[in-house]
Design a protein around this motif. Structure first.
Motif, PDB file in Angstrom:
ATOM      1  N   LEU A   1      -7.929   9.310  40.378  1.00 43.82           N
ATOM      2  CA  LEU A   1      -7.106   8.176  39.732  1.00 43.82           C
ATOM      3  C   LEU A   1      -7.821   8.062  38.581  1.00 43.82           C
ATOM      4  CD1 LEU A   1      -5.578   6.054  42.565  1.00 43.82           C
ATOM      5  CD2 LEU A   1      -4.394   7.514  40.961  1.00 43.82           C
ATOM      6  N   LEU A   2      -9.266   7.544  38.633  1.00 41.57           N
ATOM      7  CA  LEU A   2     -10.096   7.216  37.405  1.00 41.57           C
ATOM      8  C   LEU A   2     -10.257   8.324  36.485  1.00 41.57           C
ATOM      9  CD1 LEU A   2     -12.847   5.201  39.651  1.00 41.57           C
ATOM     10  CD2 LEU A   2     -11.094   4.263  37.772  1.00 41.57           C
ATOM     11  N   LYS A   3     -10.254   9.667  36.838  1.00 41.18           N
ATOM     12  CA  LYS A   3     -10.245  10.754  36.053  1.00 41.18           C
ATOM     13  C   LYS A   3      -9.079  10.619  34.939  1.00 41.18           C
ATOM     14  CE  LYS A   3     -11.244  15.757  35.715  1.00 41.18           C
ATOM     15  NZ  LYS A   3     -11.440  16.921  36.435  1.00 41.18           N
ATOM     16  N   GLU A   4      -7.975  10.451  35.486  1.00 39.32           N
ATOM     17  CA  GLU A   4      -6.692  10.328  34.926  1.00 39.32           C
ATOM     18  C   GLU A   4      -6.714   9.157  33.762  1.00 39.32           C
ATOM     19  OE1 GLU A   4      -3.436   9.578  37.593  1.00 39.32           O
ATOM     20  OE2 GLU A   4      -3.518  11.742  38.739  1.00 39.32           O
ATOM     21  N   ASP A   5      -7.223   8.266  34.060  1.00 45.01           N
ATOM     22  CA  ASP A   5      -7.507   6.840  33.481  1.00 45.01           C
ATOM     23  C   ASP A   5      -8.586   5.930  33.949  1.00 45.01           C
ATOM     24  OD1 ASP A   5      -7.288   4.551  32.033  1.00 45.01           O
ATOM     25  OD2 ASP A   5      -4.961   4.117  32.599  1.00 45.01           O
ATOM     26  N   PRO A   6      -9.760   6.025  33.257  1.00 46.08           N
ATOM     27  CA  PRO A   6     -10.974   5.560  33.624  1.00 46.08           C
ATOM     28  C   PRO A   6     -10.705   3.894  33.411  1.00 46.08           C
ATOM     29  CG  PRO A   6     -11.492   7.293  32.163  1.00 46.08           C
ATOM     30  CD  PRO A   6     -10.205   6.841  31.999  1.00 46.08           C
ATOM     31  N   THR A   7      -9.775   3.560  32.640  1.00 45.15           N
ATOM     32  CA  THR A   7      -9.605   2.119  32.424  1.00 45.15           C
ATOM     33  C   THR A   7      -8.649   1.204  33.395  1.00 45.15           C
ATOM     34  OG1 THR A   7      -7.906   2.230  30.403  1.00 45.15           O
ATOM     35  CG2 THR A   7     -10.312   2.406  30.088  1.00 45.15           C
ATOM     36  N   GLY A   8      -7.819   2.045  33.950  1.00 43.08           N
ATOM     37  CA  GLY A   8      -6.823   1.559  34.605  1.00 43.08           C
ATOM     38  C   GLY A   8      -7.174   0.686  36.212  1.00 43.08           C
ATOM     39  N   PRO A   9      -7.110  -0.308  36.349  1.00 45.03           N
ATOM     40  CA  PRO A   9      -7.249  -1.059  37.573  1.00 45.03           C
ATOM     41  C   PRO A   9      -6.762  -0.369  38.596  1.00 45.03           C
ATOM     42  CG  PRO A   9      -6.600  -2.674  35.974  1.00 45.03           C
ATOM     43  CD  PRO A   9      -6.329  -1.376  35.319  1.00 45.03           C
TER      44      PRO A   9
END
Length: 285
Positions: A77-85
């Motif tokens: 999930l963080l690879k998709e969007d590192p800034t998304g909680p």
């Protein structure tokens, strides 16, 4: 800040179409029949599980996901969007080590700025699932992490749940009650009514002779607690549709039910409650 992602585990008993609609990521617990291992809600459907449960000479057991399982999901999930909680909401910690595995996994994440919130649902089955769905709906509507966490905390304090168990055998096999109590209960056709304590621990709140008296008792207790308040009702069942349908009919006839939803008690919870289990979850709307 990126989009908020919701992670849960399979014991939330959220229907597949609902999970997919809101983009909820699910991590499976496992059910073991002897040497055979199945991923809950992936490899073994509830229908297959309850049919096997009735005939299996081996009592199934369950196991939690490992921290590595959570790390894999969080990192993807963080690879998709590192800034998304990420809000990761799990089965009551008094019932399973799943929450602990998620907490350990969070400490292992090395992505800079990763914002992961691991939450103990203090509940099981759809008592847990309704919190996950609430979080996902609020995230889709643009709520902040703080607003979602506050709403989850409020929902944990403001819902009612009762499980009607058909037999005491599985509670006894799982160590919840003694063998003598199970034997006497079976001889007298005693149906235990279970609920959850604030921390999610299973507790027996009433007993009744036969299913119909047990259902009447559940309705009586709900009326005492909720009165004429408008409520949402979620009915969860296993393999006995007649019991589930009658329980739903009795609750909707006596309470001010504004919406009704359905789900199935999954394989992990069902391991401990057995076939023929039905449950009702209610919250004010």
């Amino acid at each position: 800040m990126g989009n908020i992602r919701i992670v849960t585990d399979s014991t939330a008993d959220i229907p597949v179409d609902v999970r997919e609609k809101y983009g909820i990521t699910m991590i499976s617990l496992k059910v073991l029949f002897g040497e055979e291992t199945y991923r809950d809600a992936v490899d073994l459907t509830p229908e297959e599980f309850y049919a096997r449960l009735k005939t299996s000479p081996v009592m199934p057991t369950t196991s939690q996901p490992s921290p590595a399982d959570f790390v894999e999901v969080y990192e993807a999930l963080l690879k998709e969007d590192p800034t998304g909680p990420i809000i990761s909401l799990h089965l009551a910690s008094v019932l399973s080590g799943t929450f602990q595995s998620a907490t350990i996994a969070k400490s292992m994440i090395e992505v800079e700025g990763a914002d992961i919130h691991v939450i103990d649902s203090c509940s099981a089955s759809y008592g847990h699932g309704m919190q996950v769905l609430l979080a996902a709906q609020m995230a889709e509507a643009g709520a902040s992490v703080e607003e979602i966490l506050a709403a989850i905390e409020n929902r944990q304090k403001n819902y009612e749940v009762y499980f009607l168990v058909d037999t005491l055998d599985y509670l006894q096999k799982g160590g919840r009650i003694g063998k003598a109590a199970a034997m006497i209960g079976s001889l007298l056709n005693i149906k235990p009514i279970l609920s959850l304590e604030p921390n999610g621990a299973v507790t027996s709140v009433e007993k009744a002779r036969g299913s119909k008296k047990a259902m009447a008792k559940i309705v009586e207790m709900l009326k005492q607690k909720l009165g004429d308040e408008p409520v949402a009702l979620i009915v969860a069942g296993t393999d006995d549709e007649a019991i589930r349908n009658e329980l739903e009919a009795r609750v909707t006839a006596e309470l001010n039910v504004k919406e009704v939803h359905h789900t199935t008690v999954g394989t992990v919870i069902g391991t401990h409650t057995g076939p023929g289990t039905s449950a009702v979850f209610l919250y004010k709307v």
